[in-house]
Write a protein that holds these residues in place. Sequence first.
Motif, PDB file in Angstrom:
ATOM      1  N   GLU A 225       9.269   6.677  -3.660  1.00 26.92           N
ATOM      2  CA  GLU A 225       8.738   5.985  -4.825  1.00 26.92           C
ATOM      3  C   GLU A 225       7.413   5.295  -4.539  1.00 26.92           C
ATOM      4  N   ASN A 226       7.098   5.111  -3.269  1.00 30.58           N
ATOM      5  CA  ASN A 226       5.829   4.474  -2.907  1.00 30.58           C
ATOM      6  C   ASN A 226       4.959   5.414  -2.072  1.00 30.58           C
ATOM      7  N   THR A 227       5.035   6.701  -2.355  1.00 34.91           N
ATOM      8  CA  THR A 227       4.278   7.688  -1.578  1.00 34.91           C
ATOM      9  C   THR A 227       3.433   8.566  -2.491  1.00 34.91           C
ATOM     10  N   ILE A 228       2.141   8.611  -2.200  1.00 36.66           N
ATOM     11  CA  ILE A 228       1.247   9.576  -2.844  1.00 36.66           C
ATOM     12  C   ILE A 228       1.502  10.932  -2.190  1.00 36.66           C
ATOM     13  N   ILE A 229       1.756  11.942  -2.995  1.00 36.63           N
ATOM     14  CA  ILE A 229       2.039  13.277  -2.467  1.00 36.63           C
ATOM     15  C   ILE A 229       0.962  14.228  -2.965  1.00 36.63           C
TER      16      ILE A 229
ATOM     17  N   LYS B 274      -1.662  18.743 -16.859  1.00 38.04           N
ATOM     18  CA  LYS B 274      -2.616  19.710 -16.323  1.00 38.04           C
ATOM     19  C   LYS B 274      -4.018  19.256 -16.740  1.00 38.04           C
ATOM     20  N   ASN B 275      -4.913  19.138 -15.775  1.00 36.65           N
ATOM     21  CA  ASN B 275      -6.285  18.738 -16.070  1.00 36.65           C
ATOM     22  C   ASN B 275      -7.215  19.879 -15.695  1.00 36.65           C
ATOM     23  N   LYS B 276      -8.074  20.273 -16.617  1.00 33.32           N
ATOM     24  CA  LYS B 276      -8.917  21.462 -16.417  1.00 33.32           C
ATOM     25  C   LYS B 276     -10.300  21.134 -15.866  1.00 33.32           C
ATOM     26  N   SER B 277     -10.540  19.900 -15.459  1.00 29.88           N
ATOM     27  CA  SER B 277     -11.859  19.519 -14.953  1.00 29.88           C
ATOM     28  C   SER B 277     -12.246  20.344 -13.734  1.00 29.88           C
ATOM     29  N   LEU B 278     -13.513  20.761 -13.681  1.00 24.24           N
ATOM     30  CA  LEU B 278     -14.023  21.424 -12.491  1.00 24.24           C
ATOM     31  C   LEU B 278     -14.086  20.422 -11.343  1.00 24.24           C
ATOM     32  N   CYS B 279     -13.555  20.807 -10.194  1.00 16.98           N
ATOM     33  CA  CYS B 279     -13.631  19.929  -9.022  1.00 16.98           C
ATOM     34  C   CYS B 279     -13.594  20.761  -7.757  1.00 16.98           C
ATOM     35  N   TYR B 280     -13.999  20.136  -6.665  1.00 20.81           N
ATOM     36  CA  TYR B 280     -13.911  20.750  -5.351  1.00 20.81           C
ATOM     37  C   TYR B 280     -12.666  20.240  -4.630  1.00 20.81           C
ATOM     38  N   LEU B 281     -12.170  21.058  -3.722  1.00 15.15           N
ATOM     39  CA  LEU B 281     -11.053  20.633  -2.884  1.00 15.15           C
ATOM     40  C   LEU B 281     -11.400  19.369  -2.106  1.00 15.15           C
ATOM     41  N   HIS B 282     -12.658  19.253  -1.657  1.00 12.85           N
ATOM     42  CA  HIS B 282     -13.011  18.090  -0.847  1.00 12.85           C
ATOM     43  C   HIS B 282     -13.169  16.811  -1.667  1.00 12.85           C
ATOM     44  N   ASP B 283     -13.008  16.901  -2.994  1.00 11.10           N
ATOM     45  CA  ASP B 283     -12.966  15.684  -3.810  1.00 11.10           C
ATOM     46  C   ASP B 283     -11.674  14.893  -3.581  1.00 11.10           C
ATOM     47  N   ILE B 284     -10.697  15.501  -2.920  1.00 10.57           N
ATOM     48  CA  ILE B 284      -9.436  14.807  -2.643  1.00 10.57           C
ATOM     49  C   ILE B 284      -9.645  13.605  -1.733  1.00 10.57           C
ATOM     50  N   ALA B 285     -10.527  13.725  -0.738  1.00  7.29           N
ATOM     51  CA  ALA B 285     -10.674  12.653   0.263  1.00  7.29           C
ATOM     52  C   ALA B 285     -11.023  11.310  -0.373  1.00  7.29           C
ATOM     53  N   PRO B 286     -12.086  11.197  -1.180  1.00  8.76           N
ATOM     54  CA  PRO B 286     -12.358   9.896  -1.800  1.00  8.76           C
ATOM     55  C   PRO B 286     -11.287   9.494  -2.813  1.00  8.76           C
ATOM     56  N   THR B 287     -10.649  10.488  -3.437  1.00  4.33           N
ATOM     57  CA  THR B 287      -9.584  10.185  -4.398  1.00  4.33           C
ATOM     58  C   THR B 287      -8.446   9.438  -3.718  1.00  4.33           C
ATOM     59  N   LEU B 288      -8.037   9.908  -2.543  1.00  7.07           N
ATOM     60  CA  LEU B 288      -6.950   9.255  -1.825  1.00  7.07           C
ATOM     61  C   LEU B 288      -7.332   7.837  -1.409  1.00  7.07           C
TER      62      LEU B 288
ATOM     63  N   GLN C  90       0.831  -1.196   0.000  1.00  7.72           N
ATOM     64  CA  GLN C  90       0.000   0.000   0.000  1.00  7.72           C
ATOM     65  C   GLN C  90       0.867   1.248   0.000  1.00  7.72           C
ATOM     66  N   PRO C  91       0.456   2.263  -0.751  1.00 12.18           N
ATOM     67  CA  PRO C  91       1.266   3.481  -0.818  1.00 12.18           C
ATOM     68  C   PRO C  91       1.137   4.311   0.454  1.00 12.18           C
ATOM     69  N   ASN C  92       2.213   5.002   0.780  1.00 12.27           N
ATOM     70  CA  ASN C  92       2.162   5.994   1.840  1.00 12.27           C
ATOM     71  C   ASN C  92       1.459   7.241   1.294  1.00 12.27           C
ATOM     72  N   VAL C  93       1.120   8.152   2.185  1.00 16.01           N
ATOM     73  CA  VAL C  93       0.523   9.425   1.778  1.00 16.01           C
ATOM     74  C   VAL C  93       1.225  10.559   2.526  1.00 16.01           C
ATOM     75  N   LEU C  94       1.673  11.551   1.766  1.00 12.03           N
ATOM     76  CA  LEU C  94       2.199  12.795   2.339  1.00 12.03           C
ATOM     77  C   LEU C  94       1.331  13.926   1.814  1.00 12.03           C
ATOM     78  N   PHE C  95       0.613  14.577   2.705  1.00 14.00           N
ATOM     79  CA  PHE C  95      -0.322  15.652   2.331  1.00 14.00           C
ATOM     80  C   PHE C  95       0.248  16.974   2.827  1.00 14.00           C
ATOM     81  N   ILE C  96       0.537  17.887   1.898  1.00 14.27           N
ATOM     82  CA  ILE C  96       1.083  19.206   2.221  1.00 14.27           C
ATOM     83  C   ILE C  96       0.035  20.260   1.896  1.00 14.27           C
TER      84      ILE C  96
END
Length: 498
Positions: free
Chosen positions: A307-311, A355-369, A35-41
């Motif tokens: 190499e195994n971390t989602i940033i 670069k992706n121009k799709s409209l999204c909300y900041l809170h869409d990150i949670a399910p993405t992760l 499983q990948p690690n996660v570093l959220f800045i």
Amino acid sequence: MKPAIQYSFISRYLPLIFAPLAVGCQSATKKAPQQPNVLFILTDDMQATSIHALGNNDVHTPAIDSLISEGITFTNTYTNGALCGALSMPSRAMLMTGRGLYDIQADGMKIPKAHTTFPQQFRRHGYRTFATGKWHSDHASFNRSFEEGDNIYFGGMHPYELNGHRSPHLNHYDSTGVYGQETKFIGEEFSSKMYADAAIRFLQKQKDEKQPFLAYVAFTSPHDPRNQLPDYGQKYNSDTLGLPRNFLPQHPFDNGEMDVRDELLVPAPRTEKQVQKELADYYGMISEVDVQIGRIMQALHATGQAENTIIVFASDNGLAVGRHGLLGKQNLYNHSVKVPLSIIAPAYKSRKGEKNKSLCYLHDIAPTLCELANIPLPESMNAHSLYPIFEDSTITTHRKDLFLAYSSIQRAFVNEEYKYIIYHAGGKTTEQLFDLLQDPLEMHNLLPENMEEADKLKSQLAFRMEEEDDFCDLSQPDWWQDGHKLTFEEMQQLYVYE
């Protein structure tokens, strides 16, 4: 006043429990081999347009530029808005829970147990979770989310009268969640360095660890006070900085927040030199936090875990700094509601720099992760995952439109072409319509000439407001009650969850 809206968790989410799971979650109960690690800045009050790699040649951001070059950057990411002036409070609660503005409790002052945060979900599925920096909600939700942490700041901003960022009032982690006098201390370094130091200490411990980790680093820069920059980082000469093209000495009409704290830091009308000075200080704070992000990334690479971390790199909201005659963030213009978002995912290295121009909300990150880490979505999370975009590079439409709100006085509707904003302040209603494709800086109001398009968007906005259980109603002359601006006390009574 409309009574507080009480929600039963089960009745509200029963239909979602039996809904088909999104792509990527159908096999979520089966863990990936590694499983990948996660570093959220996360930064504070950072405009999407205040980064060198995203087109701002005045600012020096090599560490952030490097993250953007390695990840997929979502260039149309918005925060959903706020009911009070402290935008970071709801923004961070939405980010944590994957829920919209009207689905969090009292503008994020408290995250109730019924709303699972994404770090909490990762923790439930075997991750070691750590946090440092700003937490703008209750202590209990922090401790449910993170099993350890250090140099923690509970609050909105470092007060001027307490020496600001130079003397941050912090806490050590308390497993009991009390956070009293025994945990409090005053940091001896600039706030960003204190947070980076804590993150680096944590990362260094992960060098030979097999358990996956999630590290959340929430800076308080470049939020003011900006009057005492640290010794490190790029310094800027205000005389050499260009003014934003949408600079105005003052806003052309009353938007309902002309006397909020942020707008009084430099009273309007503002001169070009005053705004250049504000920009120099603002960019100085951005460069100093960039230095600390660089240190964290260097430490991550030294562990062999990169190499195994989602940033994830993002900000909670933006800031005007002279644009449209405003200084603060209590508005629905793009400089204040659009945020930077870049995600580096190990499994999608071939997509780096996109670069992706799709409209999204900041809170869409949670399910993405959750989906990127192959972790099931908690039942309380109702945002839309960006995971399909990682799977298919041809997708450029994530959400067809966005609904934005501020207090009881501003509402907006955004689609891929237009933004419609409506204000009700001081008994007067004002409307704006911007062509975002031709006028991304929102300098030319298309009204009253294009009322047909505005009326169509207003109708869609009203529908979304009703759908989201907005306490305001555009069909009413005063929107709600007698039309006064929502008070902080009134805000606390809205959207209370069991």
